[in-house]
Structures are given as C-alpha cells and as structure tokens.
Design a protein around this motif. Sequence first.
Motif, mmCIF file in Angstrom:
data_model
loop_
_atom_site.group_PDB
_atom_site.id
_atom_site.type_symbol
_atom_site.label_atom_id
_atom_site.label_comp_id
_atom_site.label_asym_id
_atom_site.label_seq_id
_atom_site.Cartn_x
_atom_site.Cartn_y
_atom_site.Cartn_z
ATOM 1 N N PRO A 67 3.055 30.835 20.415
ATOM 2 C CA PRO A 67 3.916 30.986 21.718
ATOM 3 C C PRO A 67 3.448 30.454 22.891
ATOM 4 O O PRO A 67 4.354 30.244 23.809
ATOM 5 C CB PRO A 67 3.420 32.605 21.692
ATOM 6 N N VAL A 68 2.172 29.983 22.944
ATOM 7 C CA VAL A 68 1.841 29.478 24.289
ATOM 8 C C VAL A 68 2.305 28.160 24.578
ATOM 9 O O VAL A 68 2.862 28.287 25.790
ATOM 10 C CB VAL A 68 0.161 29.153 24.118
ATOM 11 N N THR A 69 2.544 27.249 23.913
ATOM 12 C CA THR A 69 3.088 25.833 24.081
ATOM 13 C C THR A 69 4.887 26.235 24.328
ATOM 14 O O THR A 69 5.481 25.462 24.923
ATOM 15 C CB THR A 69 3.059 24.945 23.174
ATOM 16 N N ALA A 70 5.322 27.142 23.585
ATOM 17 C CA ALA A 70 6.779 27.415 23.697
ATOM 18 C C ALA A 70 7.251 27.981 24.984
ATOM 19 O O ALA A 70 8.039 27.523 25.608
ATOM 20 C CB ALA A 70 7.198 28.526 22.381
ATOM 21 N N TRP A 71 6.284 28.965 25.641
ATOM 22 C CA TRP A 71 6.811 29.405 26.976
ATOM 23 C C TRP A 71 6.408 28.066 27.985
ATOM 24 O O TRP A 71 7.011 28.039 29.083
ATOM 25 C CB TRP A 71 5.664 30.565 27.409
ATOM 26 N N ALA A 72 5.156 27.322 27.880
ATOM 27 C CA ALA A 72 4.859 26.457 28.775
ATOM 28 C C ALA A 72 6.032 25.221 28.662
ATOM 29 O O ALA A 72 6.199 24.651 29.797
ATOM 30 C CB ALA A 72 3.438 25.803 28.367
ATOM 31 N N ALA A 73 6.524 24.881 27.660
ATOM 32 C CA ALA A 73 7.542 23.978 27.483
ATOM 33 C C ALA A 73 8.891 24.332 28.050
ATOM 34 O O ALA A 73 9.355 23.477 28.898
ATOM 35 C CB ALA A 73 7.814 23.570 26.024
ATOM 36 N N PRO A 93 11.426 19.203 26.132
ATOM 37 C CA PRO A 93 12.549 19.577 24.888
ATOM 38 C C PRO A 93 11.444 20.037 23.800
ATOM 39 O O PRO A 93 10.536 19.523 23.594
ATOM 40 C CB PRO A 93 12.931 17.981 24.593
ATOM 41 N N SER A 94 12.266 21.081 23.221
ATOM 42 C CA SER A 94 11.277 21.448 21.941
ATOM 43 C C SER A 94 12.110 21.954 20.718
ATOM 44 O O SER A 94 13.366 22.175 20.969
ATOM 45 C CB SER A 94 10.759 23.036 22.632
ATOM 46 N N LEU A 95 11.482 22.048 19.796
ATOM 47 C CA LEU A 95 12.073 22.119 18.290
ATOM 48 C C LEU A 95 11.171 22.994 17.460
ATOM 49 O O LEU A 95 10.006 22.584 17.273
ATOM 50 C CB LEU A 95 12.093 20.880 17.729
ATOM 51 N N GLY A 96 11.518 24.045 17.220
ATOM 52 C CA GLY A 96 10.921 25.209 16.218
ATOM 53 C C GLY A 96 11.044 24.629 14.840
ATOM 54 O O GLY A 96 12.155 24.104 14.209
ATOM 55 N N VAL A 115 -0.400 29.564 29.463
ATOM 56 C CA VAL A 115 0.609 28.968 29.641
ATOM 57 C C VAL A 115 0.793 28.275 31.076
ATOM 58 O O VAL A 115 1.369 27.366 30.958
ATOM 59 C CB VAL A 115 1.848 30.154 29.782
ATOM 60 N N ARG A 116 0.158 28.743 31.832
ATOM 61 C CA ARG A 116 0.223 28.179 33.270
ATOM 62 C C ARG A 116 -0.758 26.998 33.518
ATOM 63 O O ARG A 116 -0.515 25.968 34.291
ATOM 64 C CB ARG A 116 0.031 29.136 34.552
ATOM 65 N N SER A 117 -1.697 26.926 32.613
ATOM 66 C CA SER A 117 -2.724 26.026 32.668
ATOM 67 C C SER A 117 -2.384 24.585 31.654
ATOM 68 O O SER A 117 -3.124 23.594 32.129
ATOM 69 C CB SER A 117 -4.036 26.612 32.291
ATOM 70 N N ILE A 118 -1.736 25.017 30.728
ATOM 71 C CA ILE A 118 -1.678 23.720 29.723
ATOM 72 C C ILE A 118 -0.645 22.625 30.410
ATOM 73 O O ILE A 118 0.602 22.945 31.132
ATOM 74 C CB ILE A 118 -1.102 24.156 28.434
ATOM 75 N N ASP A 119 -1.049 21.485 30.346
ATOM 76 C CA ASP A 119 -0.263 20.422 30.921
ATOM 77 C C ASP A 119 0.505 19.649 29.605
ATOM 78 O O ASP A 119 -0.379 19.142 28.881
ATOM 79 C CB ASP A 119 -1.268 19.397 31.479
ATOM 80 N N LEU A 120 1.756 19.605 29.779
ATOM 81 C CA LEU A 120 2.512 18.997 28.723
ATOM 82 C C LEU A 120 3.110 17.645 29.168
ATOM 83 O O LEU A 120 3.884 16.770 28.628
ATOM 84 C CB LEU A 120 3.642 19.960 28.223
ATOM 85 N N ASP A 141 13.094 34.548 19.220
ATOM 86 C CA ASP A 141 13.464 33.966 20.322
ATOM 87 C C ASP A 141 12.841 34.281 21.538
ATOM 88 O O ASP A 141 12.331 33.268 22.362
ATOM 89 C CB ASP A 141 14.930 34.012 20.561
ATOM 90 N N THR A 142 12.327 35.312 21.841
ATOM 91 C CA THR A 142 11.204 35.996 22.883
ATOM 92 C C THR A 142 9.923 35.510 22.745
ATOM 93 O O THR A 142 9.297 34.972 23.650
ATOM 94 C CB THR A 142 11.371 37.300 22.994
ATOM 95 N N PHE A 143 9.412 35.734 21.544
ATOM 96 C CA PHE A 143 8.088 35.108 20.997
ATOM 97 C C PHE A 143 7.885 33.401 21.318
ATOM 98 O O PHE A 143 7.019 33.188 21.918
ATOM 99 C CB PHE A 143 7.833 35.382 19.579
ATOM 100 N N THR A 144 8.961 33.108 20.811
ATOM 101 C CA THR A 144 8.864 31.483 21.257
ATOM 102 C C THR A 144 10.232 30.989 21.534
ATOM 103 O O THR A 144 10.982 30.536 20.880
ATOM 104 C CB THR A 144 8.414 30.693 19.746
#
Length: 347
Positions: free
Chosen positions: A103-109, A115-118, A86-91, A143-146
Amino acid sequence: MRILYAVQATGNGHITRARAMLPALQQAGISVDFLFSGRPREQLFDMQCFGDFRHYQGFTFKTEAGSVKRWQTLKAAGVTQFFADVRSIDLSGYDLLLNDFEPVTAWAAKRQKLPSLGLAHQYALRYRLPGTRKAFWLKRAIDTFTPLDRCLGVHWQAFDQPILPPLLALNAIPPTPSDDQQPFVLVYLPFEVTDQVVHWLQSMPGSRFMLYADVPDVAYLKNVILRPLSRETFPRDLHQSHGVICNTGFGLCSEALMLGKKILTKPLSGQIEQYSNACILEQMQRATVMQAFDEKLALSWLEQPNVAPVVYPDVAQHLARWLKSGTDLQGTQLVARVWQEVSQRSV
C-alpha cells in the motif's frame, strides 16, 4: 526501463512471486529495485537476492490461533506512520511501479502520478470468484488498499478475467534427496499455535511429519520433526514430501499443485482470501479442507495417494517480455497467450 517492485511481505507467497520474477526481469534487461512492507525487517529471511532493498512498516493483519483478530489489526495499523511514509518516499527516476499488494508505494505512485501495475493473487479477488459472492465490498476494499492504474490477478484458473497462472520458480529448486529418506508429510501452519499443531500431529503416530515453524533450532518430538524456517531446506523437503498440510495461502498451495502433492488445508478464519482459495481447491478436487484440527479427517487424508502435477508455463518470462514491449497495456493478449499454453501443456 527501470521499475520499483513493491511487495507485501506479510505472507511468504508474495516474496516467492518476487523471487520468480527477479531473474526474468533481469534477463529482459529491466533494471529493478525492491521495497518490502508488512513485516518487521528483522523477521525477513534469505533476502540476499533482492540486494539493498528498502523497507517500510506498511500494514498487516494480526492473527491468533488460526484467526484474524480485527481489533488488534486496527490498533496496530500505524496510520500516522503510513501517511508519513507515503509523503516521504521519492519515486522519481522510475518508469513503472510493479506492485504486489503493497500500500505505501501504491498511494505514493498515485500521489506522484507514476504509472502503476498490480500483480498479485489478491487482484484476482476483485472479480466474483467462488467463496466471494457475499463479499460485495471486496473489490472496493482492494482498490482502496492499493489504488493502481491497472491490475493482473494470479490464480489457478482464469475465470474469464485478466488473471494469470501462478508465478513460481520451481525449476530452480534442485530435487536433491533429503537427509532422511523415510516417508513424511510437510506441515506449514504459520498462523496456528505451534504447540497445538505438534499435539495434533502426535495423535497420529503412524505417520511422520516435518513441521516448519518460527523456532530457533531443530527439535525431534516423537513422530514430528520441528524445523526453523529456511529457504534452503524447505524446498527440498517439499519436493520429497508425501503430502502437504498448510493454511490456504496461495503460494504454498500453488507449489503443492505443481509438484503433484496432495493437500490438507485449514483456511485462516476470518480471512476471505483463504476461504475463497479453499472453495476453489475443493471445486478443483485438489485439496481436503478442514475447519479445525480434525484427527479423523487427517487420518483419512493420509491414506489418499498423491495427485498428478498441474503443469503451468514460465509465467514470469512471459510477463517480463510483455513489460519490456510496452504493448497490449491491459494484458488481454498476454493472459490469452499464457492460458493457451496451459491448455497445450495439459493435453
């Protein structure tokens, strides 16, 4: 517009949805990169259409003999690696995260304020659907998972919620004849023990079964043809089959509904999503549900005819145009428009 499309790869249904969305996004002029997690990279197959996609460990659940193993799932979670990812990914450089329960990108976003859309079947379970009435914790868990800005669920019915019909690319699958024209039933039970499935199918020698499993080569086992997983032969055999036996994942059941195939389904024990799917399919009178390998029930099901196809529109095209427009941000008009088209097609 440039988006990152992140996909939970634990089940093939998530990847199938991404396959349907990819050409629609490209036709809408949207630049898209893909990221997958939840399954080892070497276990992903037929992924060429996604180009040079990124991969992370993510989270998945551990199963054994048709049941979710909660303790093994927790032990294998890899929480330290998750937070490092989560900390390393660059969005930076993306306008939107389109997230299919990853979940990784959801928390990174959330961390980077992208902005994010499930878009996933699981987001339909944020609402009180059949089979989820006692799972008061389900919305909070999802909602906690993503943790996402907004969500669109995907299901067989709207349930008066922001839920879209299934996203499938069935029109792209040519209904070419199989090599063997004898009637058969397609079987896909990835969470079960293959030897146990074969033994159960062999107890019904009057029928032929095409069983797909994680095996290296084709094997002929009396009335059972055992095939390795393949995006080339599986759609063809699904088209030609005289019914489908499967777990109660959303993707394959949706394909069977849209092709008019009768369904015998065994929900994965301990998995609320599949339990809810089974309840809804029974209410729709679109499947026979079994809790164990029941020979008597299966023999009765084999005698049933196939059913009329359920007709859904090209949801991916609607969704891609909606994303491109940047209007109706919560999708209220989009959902109403698509289900109105379903009603018109059903007349």
